[in-house]
Each structure stands twice: as structure tokens, then as C-alpha cells.
Write a protein that holds these residues in place. Structure first.
Motif, PDB file in Angstrom:
ATOM      1  N   LEU A  98     -34.761   2.410  53.716  1.00 63.32           N
ATOM      2  CA  LEU A  98     -33.673   2.787  54.624  1.00 63.32           C
ATOM      3  C   LEU A  98     -34.065   3.944  55.532  1.00 63.32           C
ATOM      4  CD1 LEU A  98     -30.698   2.267  52.192  1.00 63.32           C
ATOM      5  CD2 LEU A  98     -31.245   0.922  54.239  1.00 63.32           C
ATOM      6  N   LYS A  99     -34.963   4.784  55.059  1.00 64.82           N
ATOM      7  CA  LYS A  99     -35.482   5.860  55.922  1.00 64.82           C
ATOM      8  C   LYS A  99     -36.292   5.248  57.069  1.00 64.82           C
ATOM      9  CE  LYS A  99     -38.918   9.365  55.563  1.00 64.82           C
ATOM     10  NZ  LYS A  99     -39.830  10.009  54.650  1.00 64.82           N
ATOM     11  N   LEU A 100     -37.088   4.249  56.741  1.00 64.20           N
ATOM     12  CA  LEU A 100     -37.907   3.577  57.751  1.00 64.20           C
ATOM     13  C   LEU A 100     -37.062   2.713  58.685  1.00 64.20           C
ATOM     14  CD1 LEU A 100     -40.865   2.517  55.444  1.00 64.20           C
ATOM     15  CD2 LEU A 100     -40.966   4.200  57.306  1.00 64.20           C
ATOM     16  N   ASP A 101     -36.028   2.093  58.146  1.00 62.38           N
ATOM     17  CA  ASP A 101     -35.170   1.207  58.940  1.00 62.38           C
ATOM     18  C   ASP A 101     -33.733   1.309  58.437  1.00 62.38           C
ATOM     19  OD1 ASP A 101     -33.888  -0.747  60.385  1.00 62.38           O
ATOM     20  OD2 ASP A 101     -35.009  -2.415  59.527  1.00 62.38           O
ATOM     21  N   PRO A 102     -32.950   2.217  59.009  1.00 64.62           N
ATOM     22  CA  PRO A 102     -31.566   2.404  58.560  1.00 64.62           C
ATOM     23  C   PRO A 102     -30.686   1.160  58.720  1.00 64.62           C
ATOM     24  CG  PRO A 102     -32.260   4.221  59.977  1.00 64.62           C
ATOM     25  CD  PRO A 102     -33.331   3.181  60.047  1.00 64.62           C
ATOM     26  N   MET A 103     -31.150   0.172  59.469  1.00 63.17           N
ATOM     27  CA  MET A 103     -30.373  -1.052  59.683  1.00 63.17           C
ATOM     28  C   MET A 103     -30.826  -2.192  58.763  1.00 63.17           C
ATOM     29  SD  MET A 103     -28.388  -0.410  62.480  1.00 63.17           S
ATOM     30  CE  MET A 103     -28.255  -1.839  63.536  1.00 63.17           C
ATOM     31  N   ASN A 104     -31.674  -1.908  57.781  1.00 56.65           N
ATOM     32  CA  ASN A 104     -32.182  -2.939  56.882  1.00 56.65           C
ATOM     33  C   ASN A 104     -31.041  -3.402  55.974  1.00 56.65           C
ATOM     34  OD1 ASN A 104     -33.399  -4.353  54.694  1.00 56.65           O
ATOM     35  ND2 ASN A 104     -35.345  -3.375  55.140  1.00 56.65           N
ATOM     36  N   ARG A 105     -30.459  -4.521  56.354  1.00 59.73           N
ATOM     37  CA  ARG A 105     -29.282  -5.036  55.647  1.00 59.73           C
ATOM     38  C   ARG A 105     -29.580  -5.357  54.184  1.00 59.73           C
ATOM     39  NH1 ARG A 105     -28.278  -9.120  60.323  1.00 59.73           N
ATOM     40  NH2 ARG A 105     -29.221 -10.447  58.765  1.00 59.73           N
ATOM     41  N   HIS A 106     -30.750  -5.938  53.935  1.00 63.07           N
ATOM     42  CA  HIS A 106     -31.105  -6.288  52.556  1.00 63.07           C
ATOM     43  C   HIS A 106     -31.185  -5.032  51.690  1.00 63.07           C
ATOM     44  CE1 HIS A 106     -31.843 -10.444  53.610  1.00 63.07           C
ATOM     45  NE2 HIS A 106     -32.619 -10.047  54.604  1.00 63.07           N
ATOM     46  N   ALA A 107     -31.770  -3.974  52.221  1.00 67.72           N
ATOM     47  CA  ALA A 107     -31.890  -2.733  51.451  1.00 67.72           C
ATOM     48  C   ALA A 107     -30.513  -2.151  51.143  1.00 67.72           C
ATOM     49  CB  ALA A 107     -32.759  -1.722  52.196  1.00 67.72           C
ATOM     50  N   HIS A 108     -29.595  -2.202  52.104  1.00 66.48           N
ATOM     51  CA  HIS A 108     -28.235  -1.708  51.839  1.00 66.48           C
ATOM     52  C   HIS A 108     -27.558  -2.540  50.756  1.00 66.48           C
ATOM     53  CE1 HIS A 108     -27.692   1.480  54.773  1.00 66.48           C
ATOM     54  NE2 HIS A 108     -28.267   0.721  55.695  1.00 66.48           N
ATOM     55  N   GLU A 109     -27.722  -3.839  50.813  1.00 63.39           N
ATOM     56  CA  GLU A 109     -27.113  -4.693  49.782  1.00 63.39           C
ATOM     57  C   GLU A 109     -27.714  -4.395  48.415  1.00 63.39           C
ATOM     58  OE1 GLU A 109     -27.033  -9.304  48.207  1.00 63.39           O
ATOM     59  OE2 GLU A 109     -27.817  -8.910  50.218  1.00 63.39           O
TER      60      GLU A 109
END
Length: 158
Positions: A98-109
Motif C-alpha cells: 500500500l505504500k508503493l501503491d495506495p490504490m492497490n485494491r487487492h491489498a486493501h481487501e
């Protein structure tokens, strides 16, 4: 509306699509891809599909060492750690993704689901809210999955 009376409906729709479509596309977030030519990343994904968690951890650990800015590799490594019950390591990897890509939907899920597994509903809800923001106006699959998990968690805790 008086100003726009002389515009035809197709022209108005075309202008609106130029404004709305780029915003919607920008809000879609990250998609996992096989664009990473890293063989460890690709083999790690296959190990995950086969539910070979320890093998996936080994391969994806190598992948994040060779390509440390690959958000998807960190996310999948976090997922593999979570599946083996290693939540601390899992959170480290999800947070790096999420630090690298705050929009990473899979990581948020996935991090939201990990928070539920460690009885941290408020943190899971934060990631659910973030998915709602990222996926708006149309709820994405990651939002729907985490929402189902949050609802099931609440129901089980009643």
C-alpha cells in the motif's frame, strides 16, 4: 440549463464522457498483472494458486528482493504469510504494497481480511472505507468481498 439549450444531447454526452470517464478510470486502482517478468513472481503466483503457501513465500520473498517496488508481489507475499498464520509478516507486506501503491485494491481487501482475523474490526473498516473511495461510484469486487467479510464478522460477534 438555459446556456446549454443550443447543445445537442449527443454533444452533451460526449463532453460529459470526457470529464467523467478519466476520473472513473483513475479511481479503479491497481490490478494484478503478469507484467512482471520476474520468474520468482510468476512461479510464486502459481504456488499460491496451488495453495503451496511455504513455496509461495520462498518465491515471492525472492521476487520482492529482486524487484522491491512491485506492489503486487508484496501483496501476494502478505497473502501467503496470512495463509500460514504469520500475521505480523503479513501486515508488513500488505503495508509495503500500500505504500508503493495506495490504490492497490487487492491489498486493501486482503489486509482488511487479515485485520478481521486478528479481531481488529476498526482497521478492517478503514480499509473498507478506502475501497469504497477508490472504487466509487461503482463498487468493485474487492469492496464487495471485504464488505461481506466485515458483515459476517459483525454477525458472528453478536
Amino acid at each position: 440549463m438555459q446556456k446549454f439549450r443550443n447543445f445537442s444531447m449527443p454533444l452533451m454526452l460526449a463532453v460529459l464522457s470526457l470529464v467523467v470517464l478519466p476520473t472513473a478510470m483513475a479511481n479503479m486502482g491497481s490490478e494484478e498483472s503478469d507484467d512482471s517478468g520476474d520468474p520468482n513472481y510468476l512461479a510464486g503466483k502459481k504456488a499460491l494458486e496451488s495453495q503451496e503457501w511455504k513455496k509461495a513465500i520462498d518465491l515471492l520473498s525472492k521476487a520482492v528482493q529482486s524487484v522491491p517496488n512491485n506492489s503486487d508481489a508484496h501483496n501476494l507475499l502478505g497473502y501467503a504469510y496470512r495463509k500460514t498464520g504469520r500475521f505480523d509478516a503479513s501486515f508488513v507486506q500488505y503495508n509495503e504494497a500500500l505504500k508503493l501503491d495506495p490504490m492497490n485494491r487487492h491489498a486493501h481487501e486482503y489486509i482488511g481480511e487479515a485485520y478481521l482475523m486478528t479481531d481488529n474490526l476498526p482497521k478492517a473498516e478503514q480499509h473498507l472505507a478506502e475501497l469504497q473511495r477508490i472504487c466509487s461510484p461503482i463498487p468493485c469486487e474487492e469492496y464487495k468481498e471485504l464488505k461481506r467479510a466485515v458483515d459476517a464478522y459483525r454477525k458472528a460477534k453478536k
